[in-house]
Structure formats: structure tokens, C-alpha cells
Enzyme design. Structure first.
Site, PDB file in Angstrom:
ATOM      1  N   LYS A   1       0.845  -1.194   0.000  1.00  0.00           N
ATOM      2  CA  LYS A   1       0.000   0.000   0.000  1.00  0.00           C
ATOM      3  C   LYS A   1       0.881   1.245   0.000  1.00  0.00           C
ATOM      4  O   LYS A   1       1.358   1.679   1.045  1.00  0.00           O
ATOM      5  CB  LYS A   1      -0.918  -0.016   1.226  1.00  0.00           C
ATOM      6  CG  LYS A   1      -1.832  -1.242   1.279  1.00  0.00           C
ATOM      7  CD  LYS A   1      -2.579  -1.333   2.589  1.00  0.00           C
ATOM      8  CE  LYS A   1      -3.460  -2.589   2.630  1.00  0.00           C
ATOM      9  NZ  LYS A   1      -4.166  -2.738   3.923  1.00  0.00           N
TER      10      LYS A   1
ATOM     11  N   LYS B   1      -4.981   6.013   2.936  1.00  0.00           N
ATOM     12  CA  LYS B   1      -5.494   5.889   4.310  1.00  0.00           C
ATOM     13  C   LYS B   1      -4.357   5.915   5.329  1.00  0.00           C
ATOM     14  O   LYS B   1      -4.569   6.275   6.497  1.00  0.00           O
ATOM     15  CB  LYS B   1      -6.349   4.627   4.465  1.00  0.00           C
ATOM     16  CG  LYS B   1      -5.676   3.316   4.073  1.00  0.00           C
ATOM     17  CD  LYS B   1      -4.855   2.682   5.175  1.00  0.00           C
ATOM     18  CE  LYS B   1      -4.143   1.450   4.667  1.00  0.00           C
ATOM     19  NZ  LYS B   1      -3.260   0.839   5.681  1.00  0.00           N
TER      20      LYS B   1
ATOM     21  N   THR C   1      -7.033   1.035  10.322  1.00  0.00           N
ATOM     22  CA  THR C   1      -5.685   1.589  10.406  1.00  0.00           C
ATOM     23  C   THR C   1      -5.616   2.804  11.330  1.00  0.00           C
ATOM     24  O   THR C   1      -4.573   3.067  11.924  1.00  0.00           O
ATOM     25  CB  THR C   1      -5.179   1.984   8.997  1.00  0.00           C
ATOM     26  OG1 THR C   1      -5.404   0.901   8.100  1.00  0.00           O
ATOM     27  CG2 THR C   1      -3.698   2.301   9.008  1.00  0.00           C
TER      28      THR C   1
END
Length: 347
Positions: free
Chosen positions: A107, A192, A249
Site C-alpha cells: 500500500k 489511508k 488503520t
């Protein structure tokens, strides 16, 4: 049916996904450059640096040879840090069978080029990016290896490739959905981490749940705003890779990005935080990339802007929060508000 799957590299998330594959009775070859780590995994069935106290399946075999890892593999899962993705895939090209499925679970962006991971991989492997599958969603390695119920998404423009990846991973505790929106899934997974840094920063400053809820909500608006401008499907941001991953997260003790933000909020420098954690904190690199992307696409991203100043321009965290709270008044749903204004002016 048991298949051979190669996993590159042996960090916490790569090891956790290798464990899922092993639970599904696949033969897993886990690659690492670290000979000591490889020896420990083969002899003790442990990866103590990244997942201490966890017993690994005997179906997982570690190696320092990428050639041995990928030889005969039907699928190759790449979980390298974004900063190392190009280097790892460049080496992979030497040994990979073009018929093997390529999946990545990283990510982040390549900071210098602002490219997503599927694009970097496709460039280095000389293949079409539509052949790459991206795995993302709300999933902490520490919980996956304990077989806690987890749900993720695999994204590919090629439905057959996405379903092949889905079949490799899905089981009674690891549920996998497919999604054709690779752009939206990769953007969500990367961006995110920025908001998680902000949530940790807010918690470190002692600002409480109200502030964190605001950060999550307005953070999702930022992610979607940039994603829509780049061409992503808006529904992706309401799904597992979007709001699902954002929530886990920003609120979990397992999140490196949240922990890093919290430590910065308590007064530690970025350099000290990185040294103390000893692991990659993708959100820091991603903040730099998102800051540049926001300017390239002319998208307003105030949380990203303030975090950039905290991380790279030595702005105090408290001042960043004050700047966010002191922004000029605006509407919550920008697009609808703009449409209403245009209607009012026409009438």
C-alpha cells in the site's frame, strides 16, 4: 488442489499472507535477503522480528534464492515496501514464468514517479498492468496469523485473474471479494495511511475521540476527492479497501502509521520515530507523494497538506490541528453544494 506460491518478502504482512496460503494447503516459498531470518524460519518456524511468538506452518519454506522461490510457482505474491518494489520486481523478471499470476499487497506509491505499485510492477516485468492483481483491505498481520476473521478485496481489470487470486486465499477466516477498480483500491490502501498518521498525531496530542472521528470522516472525503479526479469508482471508497481499511488503520494498536503519528504527537521527531520502530512506515512516504498528486490534479487535501508540513517542514502538530480547525467555512458535501450554488445563480 495444492499449488506452489512464492511470497516476496518476509515482513509481517508477507509472512501473514504466507500463513493463509499454507492453511489452504499450498506449498509456500517465502523469500528474504536476510540469511539469518531465513534460517530461523526454516529451523524454528518463527519470524521473531516481525511476528514474535507466532508458530509458522511447516508448509512455509524460506529461501534467500529468488530463483528457487519462484521456480514452478503458479502465483507470485509481492509484499515488498513501496521503496523497494522496483528493485524486487526487476530481479523477479530474471526468473518469473510469464504464465504465473502476479499479486501484490503493498500500500503505497513510488515517491519519485508518483506511480502506483501495479504500474511499477508492470513496467519492470514488461507486462500489461491489467494482468496484475492488488490485494488490500482492513487486515492487520498480527490478527491474520491468529486466524481472526478478516475480509479483504482483490482487484484486477482481468476478472479471471482476480478470481484466481480469490481462490488461492479464501477460507473460513479469510474472506476475499473481487473488485475491477484497481485504481480505487490502490489509492485507498495508500492514502489511508496518511489519515492514520493524522489520527495517531491527534491521539498523541490528547485530543480525544471527537477529533479522531472528524479526521477519519474528512480524511475519507480527501481520499475520494483525489480518487474521483483520477478516475476511480466512487463505490470503492465506501468498501473494504476504502472506509474499511481507513477505520482499522486509524484505530488499532497494530497500526504502524497510527503509532508513528502518536509518537510524533507526543513530541518525538520523525527520525527518532523511524529509528525506534525499526520498520517501514508507508504513510510518511505516501504523504510526500499525495502532496504532489494533489497539486498535479488540482485537488484540495487540507489534512495531507498539514501532515506534509509536520513531517517535512517541522511544523508543530498542535499548530497543524489549529490550522485545520481555522479553515474558512465550507459545505460538507462539496460537489452537491457547488451544484446548488449554480442552480441558485441560474434562478
Amino acid at each position: 488442489m495444492s499449488k506452489k506460491v512464492a511470497v516476496l518478502v518476509a515482513g509481517s504482512w508477507g509472512t501473514a499472507l504466507a500463513s493463509v496460503l499454507a492453511d489452504n494447503e499450498h506449498e509456500v516459498m517465502l523469500w528474504s535477503r536476510n540469511a539469518q531470518q531465513v534460517a530461523q524460519m526454516n529451523e524454528d518456524h518463527r519470524n521473531e522480528k516481525y511476528l514474535p511468538g507466532v508458530d509458522l506452518s511447516p508448509r512455509i519454506h524460506a529461501t534467500t534464492s529468488m530463483e528457487d522461490a519462484v521456480r514452478g510457482a503458479c502465483a507470485i505474491l509481492i509484499v515488498a515496501p513501496s521503496s523497494a518494489m522496483r528493485e524486487v520486481t526487476r530481479e523477479l523478471k530474471l526468473y518469473r514464468d510469464p504464465a504465473s499470476l502476479v499479486i501484490h499487497a503493498t500500500k503505497g506509491f513510488e515517491t519519485e514517479s508518483l506511480k502506483r505499485m501495479s504500474i511499477v510492477i508492470a513496467e519492470e516485468l514488461d507486462c500489461d498492468a491489467s494482468q496484475i492483481v492488488a490485494l488490500s483491505g482492513p487486515s492487520h498481520a498480527e490478527e491474520v496469523v491468529r486466524r481472526c476473521p478478516t475480509t479483504v478485496v482483490v482487484a484486477s481489470a482481468d476478472l479471471a485473474a482476480a478470481e484466481e487470486a480469490q481462490d488461492l486465499f479464501i477460507n473460513s477466516f479469510f474472506r476475499v471479494y473481487t473488485n475491477p477498480d484497481v485504481l480505487g483500491v490502490e489509492l485507498s490502501g495508500a492514502l489511508k495511511n496518511i489519515i492514520a498518521l493524522g489520527a495517531g498525531l491527534s491521539d498523541g496530542l490528547g485530543y480525544g475521540d471527537n477529533a479522531k472521528a472528524a479526521l477519519l470522516t474528512r480524511g475519507l472525503a480527501e481520499i475520494a476527492r483525489l480518487g474521483l479526479e483520477m478516475g476511480a469508482n466512487p463505490m470503492t471508497f465506501a468498501g473494504l479497501a476504502g472506509v474499511g481499511d481507513l477505520v482499522v488503520t486509524c484505530t488499532s494498536q497494530h497500526s504502524r502509521n497510527w503509532r508513528a503519528g502518536s509518537m510524533i504527537g507526543k513530541g518525538q521527531t520523525v527520525e527518532t520515530v523511524l529509528q525506534e520502530m525499526g520498520m517501514v512506515v508507508e504513510g510518511i512516504r505516501t504523504t510526500k507523494a499525495a502532496y504532489a498528486l494533489a497539486r498535479e490534479y488540482n485537488v484540495v487535501m487540507p489534512i495531507t497538506d498539514q501532515l506534509y508540513q509536520v513531517l517535512f517542514e517541522n511544523k508543530a502538530g498542535k499548530q497543524a490541528v489549529e490550522a485545520l480547525m481555522g479553515r474558512v467555512r465550507t459545505h460538507e458535501i462539496e460537489e452537491i453544494a457547488q451544484t446548488q450554488k449554480e442552480d441558485w445563480l441560474r434562478n
